[in-house]
Design a protein around this motif. Structure first.
Motif, PDB file in Angstrom:
ATOM      1  N   SER A 178      76.859  53.675  38.627  1.00 56.29           N
ATOM      2  CA  SER A 178      75.760  52.716  38.599  1.00 56.29           C
ATOM      3  C   SER A 178      76.189  51.254  38.668  1.00 56.29           C
ATOM      4  O   SER A 178      75.760  50.514  39.567  1.00 56.29           O
ATOM      5  CB  SER A 178      74.887  52.955  37.374  1.00 56.29           C
ATOM      6  N   LYS A 179      77.018  50.814  37.742  1.00 59.42           N
ATOM      7  CA  LYS A 179      77.406  49.403  37.736  1.00 59.42           C
ATOM      8  C   LYS A 179      78.262  49.056  38.947  1.00 59.42           C
ATOM      9  O   LYS A 179      78.108  47.994  39.554  1.00 59.42           O
ATOM     10  CB  LYS A 179      78.149  49.042  36.452  1.00 59.42           C
ATOM     11  N   LEU A 234      74.981  63.439  34.932  1.00 54.34           N
ATOM     12  CA  LEU A 234      74.689  62.198  34.205  1.00 54.34           C
ATOM     13  C   LEU A 234      75.948  61.367  34.033  1.00 54.34           C
ATOM     14  O   LEU A 234      75.920  60.134  34.168  1.00 54.34           O
ATOM     15  CB  LEU A 234      74.076  62.520  32.837  1.00 54.34           C
ATOM     16  N   ASP A 235      77.061  62.030  33.757  1.00 50.50           N
ATOM     17  CA  ASP A 235      78.327  61.323  33.595  1.00 50.50           C
ATOM     18  C   ASP A 235      78.753  60.651  34.903  1.00 50.50           C
ATOM     19  O   ASP A 235      79.218  59.504  34.899  1.00 50.50           O
ATOM     20  CB  ASP A 235      79.408  62.290  33.121  1.00 50.50           C
ATOM     21  N   LEU A 247      69.212  57.768  34.220  1.00 45.52           N
ATOM     22  CA  LEU A 247      69.781  57.622  32.882  1.00 45.52           C
ATOM     23  C   LEU A 247      68.704  57.588  31.799  1.00 45.52           C
ATOM     24  O   LEU A 247      68.992  57.848  30.631  1.00 45.52           O
ATOM     25  CB  LEU A 247      70.658  56.366  32.823  1.00 45.52           C
ATOM     26  N   GLU A 281      76.716  59.662  37.240  1.00 46.26           N
ATOM     27  CA  GLU A 281      75.801  58.533  37.436  1.00 46.26           C
ATOM     28  C   GLU A 281      76.272  57.313  36.651  1.00 46.26           C
ATOM     29  O   GLU A 281      76.217  56.179  37.141  1.00 46.26           O
ATOM     30  CB  GLU A 281      74.387  58.922  37.018  1.00 46.26           C
ATOM     31  N   ARG A 282      76.761  57.532  35.443  1.00 47.14           N
ATOM     32  CA  ARG A 282      77.293  56.406  34.650  1.00 47.14           C
ATOM     33  C   ARG A 282      78.508  55.771  35.328  1.00 47.14           C
ATOM     34  O   ARG A 282      78.694  54.555  35.262  1.00 47.14           O
ATOM     35  CB  ARG A 282      77.656  56.887  33.247  1.00 47.14           C
ATOM     36  N   GLN A 283      79.323  56.576  35.965  1.00 50.01           N
ATOM     37  CA  GLN A 283      80.494  56.055  36.672  1.00 50.01           C
ATOM     38  C   GLN A 283      80.098  55.184  37.864  1.00 50.01           C
ATOM     39  O   GLN A 283      80.757  54.203  38.169  1.00 50.01           O
ATOM     40  CB  GLN A 283      81.352  57.213  37.192  1.00 50.01           C
ATOM     41  N   THR A 333      69.365  54.674  39.454  1.00 55.69           N
ATOM     42  CA  THR A 333      70.202  54.899  38.273  1.00 55.69           C
ATOM     43  C   THR A 333      69.407  54.728  36.978  1.00 55.69           C
ATOM     44  O   THR A 333      69.622  55.448  36.006  1.00 55.69           O
ATOM     45  CB  THR A 333      71.423  53.957  38.286  1.00 55.69           C
ATOM     46  N   GLU A 334      68.457  53.806  36.958  1.00 50.45           N
ATOM     47  CA  GLU A 334      67.654  53.553  35.766  1.00 50.45           C
ATOM     48  C   GLU A 334      66.787  54.761  35.418  1.00 50.45           C
ATOM     49  O   GLU A 334      66.665  55.150  34.257  1.00 50.45           O
ATOM     50  CB  GLU A 334      66.789  52.303  35.972  1.00 50.45           C
TER      51      GLU A 334
END
Length: 425
Positions: free
Chosen positions: A317-318, A310-311, A297, A313-315, A293-294
């Motif tokens: 990762s955490k 990309l969106d 992003l 991936e943001r959903q 993920t790092e």
């Protein structure tokens, strides 16, 4: 009498000539016993025909003609590392729109190049979970034949998936009528696709149970295959004794795949308590790629990754890292899987530090990439440890990885099956 003595001498000479062969000895400052986490001082390892035959301490070898003694007095030995989730045909620096024009032979050449980089980074065994055109199977066979250099490969062939799902190609217009080669809808069609993959050399099977981050038009957490379809895939593969990996980000897809009997769940991003309990009950391995993920992003936009991806991936990762921490705490079985190709091949070991950061001990992270991965492949009597009777897949680091896991990111020495592929001074 003289004739008899001459005949005996010739016989002994022939016996000596044809029945002896060179032995390799490997000594170092220390060696990690990955089973119990002990550091063994001054090991001497005897290697014969690519297999470890003996391990001693504080010994010097007695060399005969042809024998070799490799001395690494400042380094610590470890078993070769294993990555259970790679895609050797893919390059993260090439936009996906450009990859659409790549032929299968071009993919195979890419895979051969990245296989060598992966081996030189200390990964002596990988599982390639999806590639078009049986390209990585060809690379695996080339490595096994000695034509090219690379790690041991378990190759899944084309990933199985539903029409329009994560394992399909949704980036082309409908008039082209293109469907990815692993697409199968319905239990019998899925069984046929497993049989086809095996026919052309697959020694692992991978299917997409949910949507994914890097596909077009799929919801990352949505289940795709039904239980009946997943069960058909697993049963067919298990009849042939092949391990099955399920790509699954979403909770329902993870649970369904586990109930269907998969050997490993890849990504496992949205775990809940029930999913964790099911994984423990069924002894399902989780392969969670919590580093990439790092890279995505940070470099995704300049590498041409679409905003949709990309969106997603943001959903993910955490949530995925939180799931990883909870699964480790609960004692779920884990292997090391990076999804290399989402970030550069050869950087696989960068994930180790994140595994420690998010809940594992250094030993647990190392075990995920050695004895655990060997168990997943049902090769734990041959791979994953430095032990008599095991393949001489050995790497070395400068220092103690049990106290500094980041040492695995710089591997100065790599041996696979007794052959040295990297020896950097």
């Amino acid at each position: 009498m003289k004739k008899q003595l001459l005949s005996t001498s010739i016989a002994l000479l022939c016996l000596t000539t044809f029945n002896t062969h060179a032995v390799t000895y490997l000594s170092a400052k220390a060696m990690v016993d990955v089973e119990d986490g002990k550091l063994i001082k001054s090991p001497l390892i005897t290697i014969d025909d690519g297999v470890i035959t003996n391990i001693e301490q504080n010994k010097k070898p007695t060399l005969v003609k042809g024998d070799k003694h490799i001395q690494l007095p400042d380094l610590t030995l470890m078993p070769g590392l294993m990555d259970m989730h790679v895609h050797l045909t893919s390059d993260p620096t090439v936009p996906r729109s450009e990859r659409l024009g790549q032929s299968v032979p071009r993919m195979a050449i890419k895979a051969a190049y990245f296989a060598k980089k992966t081996l030189e980074a200390g990964f002596t065994t990988v599982r390639n979970v999806g590639a078009e055109g049986y390209s990585v199977i060809a690379v695996r066979d080339g490595i096994n034949a000695g034509d090219i250099v690379g790690p041991r490969i378990w190759a899944a062939g084309p990933s199985l998936g539903i029409t329009g799902g994560h394992c399909d190609n949704n980036r082309l217009p409908p008039e082209l009528k293109y469907t990815s080669s692993g697409i199968a809808d319905g239990p019998w069609a899925a069984r046929i696709k497993v049989r086809e993959n095996i026919k052309y050399g697959a020694n692992a099977i991978k299917f997409c149970a949910t949507g994914g981050v890097f596909s077009k038009g799929t919801k990352v957490g949505a289940q795709q295959y039904s239980f009946e379809e997943m069960k058909a895939i697993v049963d067919e593969a298990h009849m042939r004794d092949l391990p099955v990996a399920a790509h699954a980000h979403g909770t329902s897809g993870i649970k369904t795949a586990i109930k269907a009997g998969v050997d490993s769940v890849e990504h496992a991003s949205f775990l809940d308590d029930e999913a964790i309990a099911l994984a423990k009950k069924h002894e399902t391995w989780l392969s969670m790629d919590i580093y990439n993920t790092e890279y995505t992003l940070t470099y995704g936009e300049q590498n041409g990754v679409d905003e949709e991806n990309l969106d997603k991936e943001r959903q993910v990762s955490k949530r995925q890292r939180d799931s990883f921490s909870r699964a480790v705490k609960a004692g779920v079985k884990m292997v090391f899987g990076t999804d290399a190709a989402i970030y550069p091949h050869g950087d696989n070991a960068k994930q180790f530090s994140r595994m420690v950061e998010f809940g594992m001990t250094e030993l647990q992270a190392i075990q995920a990439s050695t004895i655990n991965s060997a168990k997943l492949l049902k090769m734990d009597n041959q791979l994953g440890q430095i032990k008599a009777g095991f393949a001489a897949d050995i790497i070395a680091v400068k220092g103690n990885p049990l106290t500094n896991i980041s040492l695995l990111e710089q591997i100065p020495f790599v041996m696979k099956a007794g052959v040295v592929y990297r020896a950097k001074k």
